[in-house]
Motif scaffolding. Structure first.
Motif, PDB file in Angstrom:
ATOM      1  N   GLU A 672       0.824  -1.204   0.000  1.00  0.00           N
ATOM      2  CA  GLU A 672       0.000   0.000   0.000  1.00  0.00           C
ATOM      3  C   GLU A 672       0.863   1.260   0.000  1.00  0.00           C
ATOM      4  OE1 GLU A 672      -2.492  -0.327   3.376  1.00  0.00           O
ATOM      5  OE2 GLU A 672      -3.746  -1.942   2.543  1.00  0.00           O
ATOM      6  N   GLN A 673       1.920   1.233   0.819  1.00  0.00           N
ATOM      7  CA  GLN A 673       2.808   2.403   0.854  1.00  0.00           C
ATOM      8  C   GLN A 673       3.505   2.612  -0.491  1.00  0.00           C
ATOM      9  OE1 GLN A 673       5.391   1.712   4.165  1.00  0.00           O
ATOM     10  NE2 GLN A 673       3.835   2.135   5.720  1.00  0.00           N
ATOM     11  N   ASP A 674       3.857   1.511  -1.123  1.00  0.00           N
ATOM     12  CA  ASP A 674       4.476   1.642  -2.442  1.00  0.00           C
ATOM     13  C   ASP A 674       3.512   2.279  -3.435  1.00  0.00           C
ATOM     14  OD1 ASP A 674       6.839   0.574  -1.593  1.00  0.00           O
ATOM     15  OD2 ASP A 674       6.362  -1.470  -2.227  1.00  0.00           O
ATOM     16  N   GLN A 676       1.048   4.318  -2.645  1.00  0.00           N
ATOM     17  CA  GLN A 676       0.931   5.730  -2.296  1.00  0.00           C
ATOM     18  C   GLN A 676       2.156   6.518  -2.766  1.00  0.00           C
ATOM     19  OE1 GLN A 676       0.299   5.849   1.914  1.00  0.00           O
ATOM     20  NE2 GLN A 676      -1.784   4.985   1.809  1.00  0.00           N
TER      21      GLN A 676
END
Length: 973
Positions: A672-674, A676
């Motif tokens: 998910e962070q990737d 974002q």
């Protein structure tokens, strides 16, 4: 040549003494004669004797014939005779009939002679090189015998001759020219030569392929009529198989060259019941085998996958399915077509989905899978056809979880057709599983096992299947029914092998229970299953039953290894104790090893295709052998493990599961962070691009403004020089003698010009303010419409100013005319004054009056000249102002055009921002809808939803409304 003399001496019947002398005399004539005609006649005579007296001619004449090939190349006739003679000596093709009793001995002796003469010929590698050089001759009587001789050499000692040709310069390239020969006999024999040349030699195969062999062979096949062609098409297809089989480089070259697309017309056979000649069947069979060579499971997975996709994209798979569903197709072609379709769709999701959508041309239409399964469970169908259908079903389900789910769903209660009008795949499999034909039992069990292969979800779904055994009795599960049939053994009278049904059911149960603890629990829940298995394993039975014992041991081992200890009476430790008491661990492991030691096990593990000579050999499935290889070792370890080791292993498993869950959680967070970060990076890059564009635009505008300023200053300097030149010119053109009325009129016109100048000055001031407003609108991007209105008003004022300037020009022209009149009047007055001066002597008194009048007139003239000079100066000033105003207007027009383009860019950016805001609003609305649906689901499940969540959703809606307002404001702007 001692061994040849020995062979000659061992023959029962030999030539007459006179014929041996004749051969010797002919050889002497060939060696010693100086006339070419004599040598040619001698070689012709040797050719006529070479078939009947092969051994004698070969022993005595071979060296002489080779020498003829070296020395008499200028005469094509003698070269042709020599090549034909050598061919007759080396070739094993015998035209004379032999008795059945002597046929075997004669054939063996002929083969020995051919190989021995071939060994003598190729002992000197220069002989093969000489033969290759002779093939360059275009003469038919040289090239054709040379092709036949080289083909015979390759048939006798292929690897040795291949090596000589491989090291020969341009050896293979010379042979490739045969395919381009316009004479069909040489071209066709050239194809046979290349067949022998490319057999089992990867290096030569690559050279031939890169010499454009594929293009030429496909052209020949097309010219000959594709599958309707003759023996030439068959030879070309065999050569293509030699080039492609087990040669990954050539397969990739064939695919990259778009030659797969050219195979589609081969299979456009139509639905004619007539027209299936023996040659057409052979050709089509070879064409199907060629397709299978490209998509064979033994090829590298990447190469196979790319060929499968290419076959779907060009319509080849669709054409094969058309043959599959056509009527009147011969049985062997239909069987090979099923096998070909199987390997084209194996492991390729797109092709498998297409095959699932194919319907048979029946009324009502039925899926092709259902029609094929009907043939598989029908014992009246040929055995090879049933094996082909099973292979097709296995390939359809290979790595196809979607297809597995569709097959299992046809067995579930919710999807079964209550009307009974249509038969599903699941019903056919169950019917075959419980029929009285042992081969149908085995095929259905294996097919159903492939529907569960590496798919834990479908293993759990299959536990829901309920079967109605008889009227009045409650339904039983499919798992229970399988164990019931297994326990009955040979009590049911079945057609076929005695153990085939039990082996099939045991393979199905092993596949079903492996990696599925829930299925193991259901199996152990039936209290009769474990005693049956232990009883089967513990008995001492014959060799046929040993395989069943091994499979029972495997099933019991799976029940232990994948046991989650949910049943207290059948926990892992208790089952191990039961095995140790009733069977013994060593005996159990020995019985488990019966599976891999069986003679048919290794055969089934080699290829995925179930290819068996007869139904009795149909015991093991390829995928099941993989499962046995995987589980045999772990089950053996599990049996010997103690309870403490099991506990430690379970703890380790739990720890690993927890660790895996944590790792999965963090992987999801990182993912998910990737996402974002990627979005933010995209936004940053977009903003950077916009910033660079704006900076570029600003730089361009600054440079344009500076250019306009420089041009304006230059024009001012030029106008100043022009005004000085006009002033000096006008001073030299002063005139006298203007009337007072005209002077007053000129004064009035000057006043009007002054007023016009003031008016133009005020208008110029307004335009300066408009330009300032436009510049400010360029930086802010919010006053585009006002700039457009000001620019329109400027254009109107410019038009009015142009009209006023035209009026001023006309007035100046009229004033210049009047000035000319005044000058003429002045001249007349001067003339009159001179006349009065001459008459002064006659009239003395009048002189004083005239002098007074003259003084008055001169004073008036000087005053008028002074006023005229002032008027001209004012006119010059007005013209200068007019020119300056015109230049300012031109500059303002260019500035307005630039600002208009900037305004259009800003409007486009505003439109893009509106679209982005609309997309965001749609996404927010979808998100709100999803949140509301999730809350409703939580409420339905009984989970309380707090009021804070509702307030947050309300706040979110307010924020959405506020986010919509800027869009409306932008629309208003």
């Amino acid at each position: 040549m001692n061994f040849l003399r020995g062979v000659m001496g061992g023959q029962s019947a030999g030539p007459q003494h006179t014929e041996a002398e004749t051969i010797q005399k002919l050889c002497d004539r060939v060696a010693s004669s100086t006339l070419l005609d004599d040598r040619r006649n001698a070689v012709r005579a040797l050719k006529s004797l070479s078939k009947k007296y092969r051994l004698e001619v070969g022993i005595q004449a071979m060296d002489h014939l080779i020498r003829v090939l070296q020395t008499d190349r200028s005469d094509s006739e003698i070269i042709g005779y020599a090549l034909d003679t050598l061919y007759n000596i080396i070739s094993n093709d015998e035209e004379e009939e032999v008795d059945d009793v002597e046929e075997e001995n004669s054939t063996r002796q002929s083969e020995d002679l051919g190989s021995q003469f071939t060994e003598i010929f190729i002992k000197q590698q220069e002989n093969v090189t000489l033969l290759l050089s002779l093939l360059e001759e275009f003469d038919f009587h040289v090239r054709w015998p040379g092709v036949k001789l080289l083909t015979s050499l390759l048939k006798q000692l292929g690897p040795q001759v291949q090596q000589i040709i491989l090291v020969s310069p341009m050896g293979v390239s010379r042979l490739m020219d045969l395919l381009a020969d316009s004479r069909e006999v040489i071209r066709n024999d050239g194809v046979l030569l290349l067949q022998a040349l490319t057999r089992s030699n990867g290096a030569i195969q690559k050279i031939v392929a890169f010499e454009n062999a594929f293009e030429r062979l496909l052209d020949i096949i097309t010219e000959e009529g594709n599958s309707d062609g003759g023996i030439v098409v068959e030879d070309c297809l065999l050569l293509l198989q030699n080039l492609l089989k087990n040669n990954n480089s050539n397969q990739n070259f064939f695919k990259e060259g778009s030659y797969i697309q050219r195979m589609k017309p081969w299979f456009e056979v139509g639905d004619e019941n007539s027209g299936w000649s023996a040659q057409k069947v052979t050709n089509l069979h070879l064409m199907l085998q060629l397709v299978r060579v490209l998509v064979s499971p033994t090829n590298p997975p990447g190469a196979t996958s790319s060929c499968q996709k290419a076959m779907f994209q060009c319509g080849l798979l669709q054409q094969l399915c058309t043959i599959l569903m056509a009527t009147g197709v011969p049985a062997d072609i239909l069987t090979e077509t099923i096998n070909t379709v199987s390997e084209v769709i194996r492991g390729c999701q797109v092709n498998q989905d297409y095959f699932a959508s194919v319907n048979a041309p029946s009324n009502p239409p039925r899926p092709a899978i259902v029609v094929l399964l009907m043939s598989m469970v029908n014992e009246r169908q040929p055995f090879v056809l049933r094996c082909a259908v099973l292979y097709c079903f296995q390939c359809f389900l290979y790595k196809n979880q979607k297809g597995q789910g569709e097959i299992v769903s046809t067995l579930l209660p919710s999807t079964i057709d209550a009307t009974g009008n249509s038969v599903s795949a699941g019903q056919l499999l169950c019917g075959g599983l419980f029929s009285t034909d042992s081969l149908s039992n085995w095929c259905a069990a294996v097919a159903l096992a492939h529907a569960l292969q590496e798919n834990a979800t479908q293993k759990e779904q299959l536990l829901r299947v309920q079967l109605a055994t008889s009227i009045g009795n409650p339904p039983v599960s499919l798992l229970q029914q399988c164990t019931n049939i297994l326990s009955q053994g040979d009590k049911i009278d079945r057609r076929g092998s005695k153990i085939q049904t039990r082996v099939g059911l045991l393979m199905l149960l092993c596949t079903w229970l492996s990696n599925c603890p829930i299925a193991v629990t259901h199996f152990l829940h039936n209290s009769a299953n474990v005693p049956f298995l232990t009883g089967q394993i513990a008995e001492n039975l014959g060799e046929e039953e040993q395989l069943v014992q091994g499979l029972c041991a495997l099933l019991l081992g799976i029940s232990i290894y994948f046991n989650d200890n949910s049943l207290e009476s059948y926990m892992k430790e208790k089952l191990k104790q039961l095995i140790e008491k009733r069977i013994g661990k060593e005996n159990f492991i020995e019985k488990l090893g019966f599976i891999s030691k069986h003679e048919l096990y290794s055969r089934a593990s080699q290829k995925p295709q179930p290819n068996f000579p007869s139904p009795e050999y149909m015991i093991f499935d390829h995928e099941f052998t993989k499962l046995v290889k995987e589980l045999e070792g772990v089950i053996t370890k599990a049996i010997y493990k103690s309870s403490e080791e099991d506990k430690k292993e379970e703890e380790v498993k739990k720890t690993l599961e927890q660790h895996d869950n944590i790792v999965t959680h963090y992987k999801n967070m990182i993912r998910e962070q990737d996402l974002q970060l990627e979005e933010l990076r995209q936004q940053v890059s977009t903003l950077k691009c916009q910033n660079e564009q704006l900076q570029t635009a600003v730089t361009q505008q600054v440079s344009q403004i500076q250019q306009h300023k420089d041009q304006y200053n230059l024009l001012k300097i030029q106008l100043g020089k022009d005004n000085q030149h006009q002033g000096s010119y006008s001073e030299g053109a002063q005139m006298n003698g203007i009337q007072p009325e005209e002077i007053s009129r000129l004064r009035e016109e000057i006043e009007e010009l002054k007023r016009n100048r003031e008016l133009l000055q005020s208008q110029l001031t307004e335009k300066d303010s408009v330009i300032e407003n436009l510049k400010s609108s360029q930086t802010s991007g919010t006053n585009e419409q006002s700039a457009a209105i000001a620019s329109a008003r400027d254009f109107e004022e410019v038009a009015e100013l142009k009209q006023e300037l035209a009026t001023l020009k006309s007035q100046l022209n009229s004033q210049s005319v009047e000035i000319t009149k005044l000058q003429t009047e002045k001249q007349e007055l001067l003339q009159k004054t001179e006349a009065f001066a001459k008459s002064a002597e006659i009239q003395g008194e009048s002189e004083t009056v005239i002098a007074t009048k003259t003084t008055d007139v001169e004073g008036r003239l000087s005053a008028l000249l002074q006023e005229t000079k002032e008027l001209k100066n004012e006119i010059k000033a007005l013209s200068e102002e007019r020119t300056a105003i015109k230049e300012q207007l031109d500059s303002s027009n260019s500035t307005i055009a630039i600002l208009q383009t900037e305004k259009d860019k800003l409007e486009l950016e505003i439109t893009d921002s509106k679209k982005e805001q609309d997309d965001l609003l749609v996404l927010l609305a979808d998100q709100d809808q999803k949140i509301l649906s999730l809350k409703n689901k939580l409420k339905d499940l009984g989970h309380p939803v707090e009021e804070e969540d509702e307030l947050e959703s309300g706040d979110q809606e307010d924020e959405d409304d506020e986010s919509e307002d800027p869009g409306k404001d932008l629309d208003h702007i």
